[in-house]
Design an enzyme around this catalytic site. Structure first.
Site, short mmCIF file in Angstrom:
data_model
loop_
_atom_site.label_atom_id
_atom_site.label_comp_id
_atom_site.label_asym_id
_atom_site.label_seq_id
_atom_site.Cartn_x
_atom_site.Cartn_y
_atom_site.Cartn_z
CB ILE A 1 47.82 23.28 56.79
CG1 ILE A 1 48.49 24.48 56.11
CG2 ILE A 1 47.64 22.11 55.83
CD1 ILE A 1 49.89 24.20 55.59
CE LYS B 1 50.33 34.50 57.32
NZ LYS B 1 51.49 35.01 58.05
CG ASP C 1 54.01 37.03 66.76
OD1 ASP C 1 53.97 37.04 68.01
OD2 ASP C 1 53.12 36.51 66.07
#
Length: 194
Positions: A18, A41, A135
């Site tokens: 994804i 992940k 981030d």
């Protein structure tokens, strides 16, 4: 790349890829033990033999696992299977902030404030745990169908006040250049909660 049906940890069955990032790929999967959908992940293969990247990847899992907040993605598990390092977390439905803005054109002022307040709440919670995200960008802010915002990708998070010598593969600064603070561009180790 992992194929559909691949199992990790004899528990997580890959459904589909994804997303992808600089260091990792993200897959939708099924936790066959708890019968729920999760996101996994996976550290990219080219980084799995690099001790610095593996350390950074594990640090992400540790930083994220300590954060419990309705606006931060939950981390459930971390694993290593035959040199394949992975983090198991909430599978957040919806899209990221960039996609939402592309679809809506722009948010009404009250909706914009609502999104900002949820992101701010997530960052406050991280700050309480002495974690600095480093981030914050539209792609790391997920908006669920019910309007709830989830902050994701603590891939370059660090414990506030600790020196951090890890760099990206090009020995550049952490973060996405268009979004980093000036002090982060000059010296990533100097970044704190401010």
């Amino acid at each position: 790349m992992l194929n559909s049906g691949t199992r990790l940890g004899n528990r997580y069955e890959i459904i589909e890829k994804i997303g992808t990032g600089g260091m990792s790929d993200v897959y939708r999967a099924k936790d066959t033990t708890l019968n729920r959908e999760v996101a996994i992940k996976v550290l990219k293969e080219e980084y799995a033999n690099d001790t610095a990247f593996v350390t950074k990847f594990r640090a992400e899992a540790q930083a994220a696992a300590g954060l419990e907040h309705p606006n931060i993605v939950n981390v459930y598990d971390v694993g290593n299977e035959n040199g394949l390092y992975y983090i198991v977390m909430d599978c957040v439905s919806g899209g990221d902030l960039r996609q939402a803005l592309a679809f809506a054109g722009r948010f009404a002022p009250d909706r914009a404030v609502e999104v900002v307040l949820q992101v701010e709440s997530a960052l406050d919670a991280a700050q309480e745990y002495h974690v600095v995200h480093r981030d914050i960008k539209p792609e790391n802010i997920m908006i669920q169908p019910d309007g709830t915002v989830k902050l994701v990708d603590l891939g370059i998070a660090k414990a506030d006040g600790l020196r951090d010598s890890l760099c990206t593969e090009a020995e550049s600064v952490f973060g996405t250049p268009a979004y980093v603070a000036p002090e982060q561009a000059l010296d990533a180790s100097a970044v704190d909660g401010r």
